[in-house]
Design a protein around this motif. Structure first.
Motif, PDB file in Angstrom:
ATOM      1  N   VAL A  87       0.836  -1.202   0.000  1.00  0.00           N
ATOM      2  CA  VAL A  87       0.000   0.000   0.000  1.00  0.00           C
ATOM      3  C   VAL A  87       0.873   1.255   0.000  1.00  0.00           C
ATOM      4  N   ARG A  88       1.931   1.252   0.809  1.00  0.00           N
ATOM      5  CA  ARG A  88       2.856   2.401   0.833  1.00  0.00           C
ATOM      6  C   ARG A  88       3.425   2.664  -0.562  1.00  0.00           C
ATOM      7  N   GLU A  89       3.871   1.596  -1.221  1.00  0.00           N
ATOM      8  CA  GLU A  89       4.449   1.740  -2.562  1.00  0.00           C
ATOM      9  C   GLU A  89       3.389   2.169  -3.577  1.00  0.00           C
ATOM     10  N   THR A  90       2.215   1.556  -3.530  1.00  0.00           N
ATOM     11  CA  THR A  90       1.144   1.841  -4.486  1.00  0.00           C
ATOM     12  C   THR A  90       0.672   3.283  -4.393  1.00  0.00           C
ATOM     13  N   PHE A  91       0.539   3.791  -3.168  1.00  0.00           N
ATOM     14  CA  PHE A  91      -0.017   5.133  -2.953  1.00  0.00           C
ATOM     15  C   PHE A  91       1.036   6.162  -2.546  1.00  0.00           C
ATOM     16  N   ASN A  92       2.313   5.829  -2.760  1.00  0.00           N
ATOM     17  CA  ASN A  92       3.407   6.751  -2.402  1.00  0.00           C
ATOM     18  C   ASN A  92       3.295   7.240  -0.962  1.00  0.00           C
ATOM     19  N   GLY A  93       2.963   6.338  -0.056  1.00  0.00           N
ATOM     20  CA  GLY A  93       2.911   6.654   1.362  1.00  0.00           C
ATOM     21  C   GLY A  93       1.661   7.345   1.842  1.00  0.00           C
ATOM     22  N   LYS A  94       0.688   7.587   0.962  1.00  0.00           N
ATOM     23  CA  LYS A  94      -0.526   8.313   1.340  1.00  0.00           C
ATOM     24  C   LYS A  94      -1.711   7.349   1.401  1.00  0.00           C
ATOM     25  N   LEU A  95      -2.334   7.219   2.574  1.00  0.00           N
ATOM     26  CA  LEU A  95      -3.547   6.418   2.724  1.00  0.00           C
ATOM     27  C   LEU A  95      -4.584   7.267   3.436  1.00  0.00           C
ATOM     28  N   ASP A  96      -5.687   7.541   2.755  1.00  0.00           N
ATOM     29  CA  ASP A  96      -6.739   8.389   3.304  1.00  0.00           C
ATOM     30  C   ASP A  96      -7.832   7.607   4.009  1.00  0.00           C
ATOM     31  N   ILE A  97      -8.192   6.441   3.460  1.00  0.00           N
ATOM     32  CA  ILE A  97      -9.350   5.688   3.949  1.00  0.00           C
ATOM     33  C   ILE A  97      -8.930   4.242   4.205  1.00  0.00           C
ATOM     34  N   LEU A  98      -9.288   3.714   5.375  1.00  0.00           N
ATOM     35  CA  LEU A  98      -9.068   2.304   5.690  1.00  0.00           C
ATOM     36  C   LEU A  98     -10.405   1.688   6.064  1.00  0.00           C
ATOM     37  N   VAL A  99     -10.787   0.616   5.364  1.00  0.00           N
ATOM     38  CA  VAL A  99     -12.021  -0.103   5.669  1.00  0.00           C
ATOM     39  C   VAL A  99     -11.640  -1.549   5.968  1.00  0.00           C
ATOM     40  N   SER A 100     -11.860  -1.958   7.213  1.00  0.00           N
ATOM     41  CA  SER A 100     -11.586  -3.335   7.625  1.00  0.00           C
ATOM     42  C   SER A 100     -12.910  -4.073   7.736  1.00  0.00           C
ATOM     43  N   ILE A 101     -13.172  -4.957   6.801  1.00  0.00           N
ATOM     44  CA  ILE A 101     -14.448  -5.664   6.758  1.00  0.00           C
ATOM     45  C   ILE A 101     -14.646  -6.531   8.000  1.00  0.00           C
ATOM     46  N   LEU A 102     -13.622  -7.168   8.506  1.00  0.00           N
ATOM     47  CA  LEU A 102     -13.756  -8.006   9.692  1.00  0.00           C
ATOM     48  C   LEU A 102     -14.266  -7.191  10.871  1.00  0.00           C
TER      49      LEU A 102
END
Length: 141
Positions: A87-102
């Motif tokens: 995820v870090r590599e894919t989004f260049n270290g930027k993650l705005d939204i996290l959805v954990s289905i469990l």
């Protein structure tokens, strides 16, 4: 007189945002992936089932949705660490939204008197104790 607010796409936009949705190959996770991507977010999702995940990825690509995917079992620490690196590599270290289905499913269970036979096709309710332990592993992400 009715007010014209325009189309859904004109009113709402997630363009420029990034999202990680665990368990995105089916059910509510799949629906969340499609909604977020449909509003313009770049989404990464994961699932334990690589074949299902690849089929979903192909369909999302056909719909021109910006979705990447990787195989991951979030109950395994090494898989979670690898997922976060991806995820870090894919989004260049930027993650705005996290959805954990469990976690969503467990919250629903805690606040429901309905007996549910399966959380998914492979996690039985009888394994709820194990699922509760997994909440803490999801929080590690």
């Amino acid at each position: 007189m009715a007010v014209d607010y325009g189309s859904r796409e004109e009113r709402w936009s997630l363009a420029g945002t990034t999202a990680l949705v665990t368990g995105g190959s089916k059910g509510i996770g799949h629906a969340i992936v499609e909604e977020l991507a449909g509003f313009g977010a770049r989404v990464h999702t994961c699932s334990r089932n690589g074949a299902e995940l690849e089929e979903c990825r192909r369909r999302w690509e056909e719909k021109n949705l910006q979705v990447t995917a990787s195989v991951c079992d979030v109950s395994i620490r090494a898989d979670r660490e690898k997922l976060m690196e991806t995820v870090r590599e894919t989004f260049n270290g930027k993650l705005d939204i996290l959805v954990s289905i469990l976690i969503i499913l467990l919250v629903c269970l805690e606040h429901s008197d309905i007996i549910i036979a399966y959380l998914s096709d492979s996690i039985k309710l009888e394994r709820k104790k194990k699922a509760n332990e997994n909440v803490y592993t999801n929080l590690h992400v």
